[in-house]
Design an enzyme around this catalytic site. Structure first.
Site, PDB file in Angstrom:
ATOM      1  N   TYR A 194       0.836  -1.207   0.000  1.00 13.42           N
ATOM      2  CA  TYR A 194       0.000   0.000   0.000  1.00 13.42           C
ATOM      3  C   TYR A 194       0.873   1.259   0.000  1.00 13.42           C
ATOM      4  CZ  TYR A 194      -4.380  -2.526   1.205  1.00 13.42           C
ATOM      5  OH  TYR A 194      -5.490  -3.338   1.201  1.00 13.42           O
ATOM      6  N   GLU A 284      -9.357   5.211   7.395  1.00  9.95           N
ATOM      7  CA  GLU A 284      -9.185   3.835   6.903  1.00  9.95           C
ATOM      8  C   GLU A 284      -9.832   2.840   7.874  1.00  9.95           C
ATOM      9  OE1 GLU A 284      -5.058   3.014   6.469  1.00  9.95           O
ATOM     10  OE2 GLU A 284      -5.307   1.299   5.138  1.00  9.95           O
TER      11      GLU A 284
END
Lengths: 343, 343
Positions: A194, A284
């Site tokens: 990521y 998130e």
């Protein structure tokens, strides 16, 4: 109003994974034609999956609306073929649409795209259009590496992506640059892949003239922009050595970072270095890190606490980060929020 | 004394590249057996290449000794085969040895390794031994991705690497984790590939028990540790979720970061977050960024200025970062410095 620009449906009822497992199992059966099939999830199951997770955390943390998309690590564009990816993406997006219909005050939809390594983007163009005009979504997650850690796609500045960008511009929706699971043993998904993708995308944008071709194209680089704010001097220096525009100019209308950085010192750096107009609040949650920080007694991903703790921010600055910038980057959210209780 | 742990011979006389170009040209000629050949560079050429670059900058910036290795981006382990890599590495390392012999007060050698994708590490073991015991080098640069951006090697914690680690432990030398040029168009070398590799290596170390198997094995992760200090909370949280040891314990005796971060705010974050015993002064000069920062009027890569500007550091802290930690991580430097004028 506090808008969290980065939430995934990581708590979807297990029937979604049951569907996916059957779909993947079917790939090895040459006699079985791929059929879209059905995902059997009731409204009560959806409510249950959210009430004890995202909705509970919204209430506890004092956030209002989450820009919500399918679980990123489960997109797994490297599995199967274009049909596999299309069926899976449509089901995942339909489920997000149901979440938004059940909780219109709490969630706004962003779609997964039916990408497949080496395939053209026609399916992605069609699915974006379906989700935005049909389901009321306000953006998408674009995977710069549908191969899942082998990085076989062209850079995001390559003309390969242009048909998709034309549709984004046409619909006035941004993309969050977001990879999925890694099938390369070198890259831990949330700990390396990521973050690397975020850093990589930024450097691609720095090195090319994409935003000359698409002046209104907008990307959110999640996870606080990967390594970029920490290495802002390096990027300013590289831009100068390469005779590229200064970073402030590069990012101004086109590149935005979220606040998914899980400690105060990191958030302080982000807010000190990146122009305030380019930072969107995001957490998130429920996502990469689920535990409580023993040093603070609070969840690592409760990023609102870090932003609130930065003393140098004025109320106007905070309003930009928590709401104003999201309304600017995702303009389709404005019409939706008008009719909602928090709007 | 100020030891810069990260310098590459990026200014080598052009004859080195002439050799390399001929070597690469030879790869396409199936009738030509690979021969090691010679690199024709005089001592005066070496002096000239350093006097106006690294030595001038050492004087201007007030640093004493640079731990010096061949140009990282030119290692290019993906070119040719094992013989190509062996010849090229030996020539590059021999040139570093000549630099150290000409300027014993200013440079200490670190070697490039003859890595090749898919090949065993026997050549690397032998070259490390030759450089350390024969040429007086004190460490090496280990490339976690000899494929140059395709990431086809096993993770650094895989047993593939163990024969090499045994030799490192045996010789008591550390490795800087350092990739080379990228042949993947997604990754700009110094702007993405380098930083991604740093982040990736750290996460690999976090996820496995390598340092249980090798308690004295030491790695320097350059470029300030990639994205790691900025995302320290994410890594602390991931370690906790994965039931791994806390980060302070993970890094203590085994993982070190340099200070190649090219702005004050980044250095401040690094020094605030990472234990002081795990930070080594480094500048990467003459390297990735060569320009002057218009905001400060100083070179971006003059990292000593940033460290000096951090008011919270005591003189003892600075001594650790500038000298003590390098002596601890590269213990073979101690004997060398004893005989030198600055020692």
């Amino acid at each position: 109003m506090i808008i969290d620009c980065h939430g995934h449906y990581t708590t979807a009822p297990k029937e979604l994974q049951v569907y996916r497992d059957a779909q993947i199992a079917g790939l090895t059966d040459p006699l079985r034609a791929a059929s879209k099939g059905t995902v059997n999830i009731s409204d009560d199951q959806i409510r249950d999956s959210l009430e004890k997770a995202q909705l509970k955390l919204q209430r506890e943390r004092g956030t209002d609306v989450t820009i919500f998309s399918p679980r990123a690590s489960a997109m797994a564009h490297h599995i199967g073929d274009a049909t596999t990816s299309l069926h899976w993406s449509q089901h995942c997006n339909d489920l997000i649409a149901r979440v938004c219909a059940l909780y219109p005050d709490n969630f706004v939809g962003v779609c997964q795209l039916p990408q497949t390594p080496g395939e053209p983007l026609a399916n992605c163009v069609a699915e974006l259009e379906r989700c935005v005009t049909g389901l009321g979504f306000i953006g998408c997650n674009l995977n710069p590496d549908p191969s899942g850690g082998h990085w076989t796609a062209p850079p995001l500045t390559d003309r390969y992506w242009y048909p998709f960008y034309e549709k984004m511009v046409d619909l006035d929706v941004p993309a969050m640059v977001h990879v999925s699971a890694s099938c390369n043993p070198n890259f831990h998904a949330t700990g390396a892949h990521y973050i690397n993708a975020d850093t990589t995308a930024f450097m691609q944008f720095l090195a090319a003239d994409l935003f000359k071709d698409f002046p209104t194209l907008r990307f959110i680089i999640p996870h606080g922009g990967g390594a970029v704010p920490y290495h802002w001097g390096r990027y300013r220096g590289l831009a100068q050595d390469m005779k590229r525009p200064p970073l402030d100019e590069l990012v101004r209308n086109n590149v935005f970072f979220d606040t998914c950085v899980y400690h105060l010192a990191g958030i302080e750096l982000l807010l000190k270095i990146v122009p305030l107009g380019n930072i969107l609040f995001g957490s998130e949650m429920v996502g990469a890190v689920r535990g409580i920080d023993p040093e603070t007694g609070q969840f690592f991903d409760d990023t609102k606490r870090y932003v609130d703790a930065v003393a140098t921010l004025s109320p106007e600055d905070k309003q930009q980060i928590f709401e104003g910038n999201a309304r600017k980057v995702y303009p389709r959210i404005n019409r939706l929020l008008k009719g909602r209780s928090g709007g």
